[in-house]
Design a protein around this motif. Structure first.
Motif, PDB file in Angstrom:
ATOM      1  N   ASN A  31      39.560  31.952  10.367  1.00 22.61           N
ATOM      2  CA  ASN A  31      39.283  33.289  11.242  1.00 22.61           C
ATOM      3  C   ASN A  31      39.071  32.908  12.753  1.00 22.61           C
ATOM      4  O   ASN A  31      39.449  33.433  13.639  1.00 22.61           O
ATOM      5  N   TYR A  81      33.045  43.673   9.647  1.00 24.94           N
ATOM      6  CA  TYR A  81      33.057  43.480   8.445  1.00 24.94           C
ATOM      7  C   TYR A  81      32.133  42.259   7.847  1.00 24.94           C
ATOM      8  O   TYR A  81      32.238  41.072   8.497  1.00 24.94           O
ATOM      9  N   GLN A 101      30.456  39.743   5.318  1.00 22.99           N
ATOM     10  CA  GLN A 101      30.882  39.095   4.136  1.00 22.99           C
ATOM     11  C   GLN A 101      29.663  38.547   3.543  1.00 22.99           C
ATOM     12  O   GLN A 101      29.019  37.604   4.536  1.00 22.99           O
ATOM     13  N   ILE A 127      32.383  36.508  -3.158  1.00 27.03           N
ATOM     14  CA  ILE A 127      31.929  37.502  -2.486  1.00 27.03           C
ATOM     15  C   ILE A 127      31.364  38.557  -3.214  1.00 27.03           C
ATOM     16  O   ILE A 127      31.701  39.144  -4.234  1.00 27.03           O
ATOM     17  N   THR A 169      39.848  43.604   0.268  1.00 23.66           N
ATOM     18  CA  THR A 169      40.471  42.488   0.889  1.00 23.66           C
ATOM     19  C   THR A 169      41.175  43.390   2.185  1.00 23.66           C
ATOM     20  O   THR A 169      42.026  44.348   1.761  1.00 23.66           O
ATOM     21  N   LEU A 194      41.208  38.608   4.297  1.00 24.93           N
ATOM     22  CA  LEU A 194      39.830  38.624   4.626  1.00 24.93           C
ATOM     23  C   LEU A 194      39.139  39.450   3.640  1.00 24.93           C
ATOM     24  O   LEU A 194      39.394  40.496   3.527  1.00 24.93           O
ATOM     25  N   THR A 195      38.332  38.929   2.454  1.00 20.40           N
ATOM     26  CA  THR A 195      37.655  39.564   1.707  1.00 20.40           C
ATOM     27  C   THR A 195      36.216  39.961   2.317  1.00 20.40           C
ATOM     28  O   THR A 195      35.314  38.800   2.562  1.00 20.40           O
ATOM     29  N   TYR A 196      35.802  41.110   2.304  1.00 20.89           N
ATOM     30  CA  TYR A 196      34.291  41.247   2.666  1.00 20.89           C
ATOM     31  C   TYR A 196      33.530  42.102   1.892  1.00 20.89           C
ATOM     32  O   TYR A 196      34.176  42.725   0.754  1.00 20.89           O
ATOM     33  N   SER A 197      32.338  42.230   1.962  1.00 19.01           N
ATOM     34  CA  SER A 197      31.281  42.941   1.136  1.00 19.01           C
ATOM     35  C   SER A 197      31.089  44.390   1.603  1.00 19.01           C
ATOM     36  O   SER A 197      31.065  45.263   0.608  1.00 19.01           O
TER      37      SER A 197
END
Length: 295
Positions: free
Chosen positions: A157, A220, A222, A230, A236, A244-247
């Motif tokens: 990132n 975002y 994470q 995650i 995603t 990017l995978t986020y919460s």
């Protein structure tokens, strides 16, 4: 009779000459005093200009020292230092008149106040970093794997293109995560035990920035558990050439003033250990990070 008349005229003429001479002497003295006072004022203003320029140079040098530490506030420090440099240029080019000096002093005091706030924030972040480093040093082999995974995400990132000017970047401060147990009454009780936790409360502060454009901002968040997974929505989104995978996403309405953000993430079967939390802006640039432990 004629002699008396002439004597009277001569006496009047002499008196007039004396009066004129006294008036000339008085005028000369007044002009001399005005000139002296004006010189004192000019000298005083030149001294004020020199003192202000020296103070600005000293503060700029202090910024160099803080920036060299490569802290999380590096970009904010550089932006504030640039303001000091620009003000120094204006002071050195000015003629040193009273109105200009009053304006420059006001600008300096404002910048000094902002610098004092950054210095305090810098010290706080250093203290937090020492605590985090100590915590990470005590982790086991499983957590080392999770840390390597997190470092990989950070590296990816950090390489994304930045399109926001440094001076207009919004700072994300005081990122904190608390684990809570929510009772049937709805009351939430903070806990540090994994088996009791059923929800995570995430909070952070968007700092005031008069340069930035107002409007909505997407962040975002994470949250990475002890196994590198995650938690939360696990959604995603494309991020340049990667994903990017986020919460969860937190949308903030920003109007150039500080904004406190509070969010919650429900969960279950939390595992004991260290959790890592990252916050990315809409350009997928990492703007804040922290960690917390559950027993």
């Amino acid at each position: 009779m004629e002699n008396n008349s002439n004597d009277s005229k001569n006496s009047g003429l002499k008196a007039a000459i004396v009066v004129l001479a006294l008036l000339l002497l008085g005028s000369a003295g007044y002009i001399y005093k005005l000139t002296s006072d004006n010189k004192e004022i000019i000298n005083g203003l030149h001294t004020e200009k020199s003192v202000l320029a020296d103070e600005l140079k000293a503060k700029i040098a202090e910024y160099d020292i803080m920036i060299s530490d490569n802290t999380a506030l590096k970009e904010e420090l550089q932006a504030e230092q640039l303001k000091m440099v620009e003000l120094l240029g204006e002071v050195e080019k000015s003629k040193g008149d009273a109105a200009s000096m009053a304006k420059y002093k006001g600008s300096y005091l404002k910048l000094k106040g902002e610098m004092d706030n950054l210095v305090a924030e810098n010290k706080l972040l250093k203290a937090q970093n020492v605590t985090l480093t100590s915590s990470l040093d005590s982790t086991n082999v499983v957590l080392d794997d999770a840390k390597r995974f997190n470092d990989t995400l950070l590296t990816q990132n950090e390489s994304l293109t930045r399109t926001v000017e440094k001076a207009a970047k919004l700072a994300v401060l005081n990122l904190k995560v608390l684990a809570v147990k929510e009772r049937s009454s709805g009351k939430q009780v903070e806990t540090t035990k994994a088996k009791k936790a059923d929800k995570l409360k995430v909070s952070f502060l968007i700092a005031e920035n008069q340069i930035a454009k107002n409007g909505s901002r997407d962040y975002y968040v994470q949250i990475i558990d002890t196994k590198g997974n995650i938690i939360g929505e696990k959604a995603t989104i494309p991020a340049g050439n990667q994903t990017l995978t986020y919460s969860f996403i937190s949308t903030v309405k920003y109007d150039n003033k500080s904004v406190q953000v509070n969010e919650e993430v429900a969960g279950e079967d939390f595992a004991p250990g260290t959790y890592f939390v990252n916050v990315f802006d809409k350009y997928f640039e990492l703007v804040s990070k922290t960690s917390f432990n559950l027993k």
